[in-house]
Design a protein around this motif. Structure first.
Motif, mmCIF file in Angstrom:
data_model
loop_
_atom_site.group_PDB
_atom_site.id
_atom_site.type_symbol
_atom_site.label_atom_id
_atom_site.label_comp_id
_atom_site.label_asym_id
_atom_site.label_seq_id
_atom_site.Cartn_x
_atom_site.Cartn_y
_atom_site.Cartn_z
ATOM 1 N N THR A 273 -20.043 -30.145 18.958
ATOM 2 C CA THR A 273 -19.090 -29.046 19.110
ATOM 3 C C THR A 273 -18.847 -28.678 20.567
ATOM 4 O OG1 THR A 273 -20.086 -28.220 17.056
ATOM 5 C CG2 THR A 273 -18.447 -26.824 18.084
ATOM 6 N N ILE B 284 -25.874 -31.104 17.217
ATOM 7 C CA ILE B 284 -24.642 -30.707 16.523
ATOM 8 C C ILE B 284 -23.945 -29.561 17.254
ATOM 9 C CG2 ILE B 284 -25.690 -28.997 14.988
ATOM 10 C CD1 ILE B 284 -23.857 -29.957 12.783
ATOM 11 N N ALA C 150 -21.118 -24.935 12.797
ATOM 12 C CA ALA C 150 -22.007 -25.881 13.481
ATOM 13 C C ALA C 150 -23.240 -25.163 14.011
ATOM 14 C CB ALA C 150 -21.258 -26.574 14.622
#
Length: 312
Positions: free
Chosen positions: A58, A53, A202
């Protein structure tokens, strides 16, 4: 409708896998050795997905993931061994403190990019390791003795929760904002997306599940030491994500499973294991620069999947 169908397929598949493995354990076909491999596989999947993630979604290059794992491991161990709390509570405490650490690190450092962010996260991981190395309350360099409380059930539940939460985040509007940052941060900022906010969110989510994996890891062995959470551990986790394919959750899962099996059979030859890791990375970068799955998900092979998206 497609997301709902994918969710139920994943849920049924998870229940089937758990029932089959639990049945094999109950009848004695899977002994403690294989149970330990399964638990370690679950831990590695959680670490890979939690870093996915940050890097894959990101686009932030972090190489200090072992630091958050260490925070979760030690604080969950303190909760169970020092405070006498039950394991589920200890795991939640470890995960929560790791998420807080992610926020504390992310807020000042995620304004950085590329190599500068990587150096900052690596520095954080080393600071955490040195702190635990010099705190006698948790055993210092000798390590902290912990009762083995992790089971296949706890480990598998951790994997299911990790995949569901991160998958749903990816498919939400917040996940789409994070993906837009990965594709072009300047354009995202120009369109009014608070890039720093989404990067920190994130980062905190990834840190939380790294801490949860650390708690399960700590209670799977009888002792944890600061040296376990050094740079090489962060490097191992990074390999799972790169090998599986940046942007592919299922790719990270597949790579974690594959490399866990390889590591288990090469445990007596640590130097050989690292050579194989290096060779695999070189081969993948030469012939498959995008990783095993690229940015695709395994669900894209089915009708309810969509190319390039995590549909669980």
């Amino acid at each position: 409708m497609k997301k709902s169908k994918a969710f139920w397929v994943f849920s049924v598949l998870a229940l089937v896998i758990y029932a089959v493995v639990q049945g094999l354990i109950s009848v004695g076909i899977l002994d403690l050795y294989y149970q330990n491999i399964l638990v370690q596989m679950c831990i590695n999947i959680m670490l890979a997905v939690s870093l996915h993630i940050i890097i894959g979604i990101t686009g932030q290059f972090s190489i200090g993931h072992a630091g958050f794992m260490a925070v979760g491991a030690y604080f969950s161990a303190i909760a169970t061994m020092k405070l006498g709390l039950p394991l589920p509570v200890g795991l939640l405490i470890g995960a929560g403190v790791a998420a807080l650490a992610g926020l504390l690190v992310g807020i000042p450092t995620l304004r950085l990019k590329g190599d500068y962010l990587a150096i900052a996260t690596l520095g954080f991981a080393e600071i955490i390791r040195i702190v635990f190395l010099n705190v006698d309350y948790v055993g210092g360099a000798a390590g902290m003795v912990i009762t083995n409380m992790t089971t296949w059930t706890y480990a598998f539940a951790g994997v299911v929760i990790t995949i569901l939460v991160i998958s749903n985040f990816t498919n939400s509007r917040h996940g789409r904002a994070a993906i837009s940052i990965r594709e072009d941060e300047i354009a995202s900022d120009a369109m009014g997306i608070n890039t720093t906010y989404y990067k920190v969110v994130a980062f905190a989510i990834g840190s939380l599940f790294a801490g949860l994996a650390g708690g399960i890891f700590a209670h799977n062995f009888f002792i944890i030491q600061p040296t376990t959470f050094g740079f090489l551990k962060s490097f191992d986790i990074l390999i799972y994500v790169v090998l599986g394919g940046l942007g592919s959750l299922s790719g990270s899962v597949i790579a974690a499973i594959f490399l866990t099996i390889v590591s288990s059979y090469l445990a007596a030859y640590p130097e050989t294991r690292m050579i194989i890791y290096s060779m695999v990375l070189i081969i993948v970068m030469l012939y498959r620069p995008s990783g095993l799955m690229g940015s695709k998900e395994i669900t894209s092979l089915f009708k309810f999947g969509k190319k390039g998206g995590t549909k669980i």
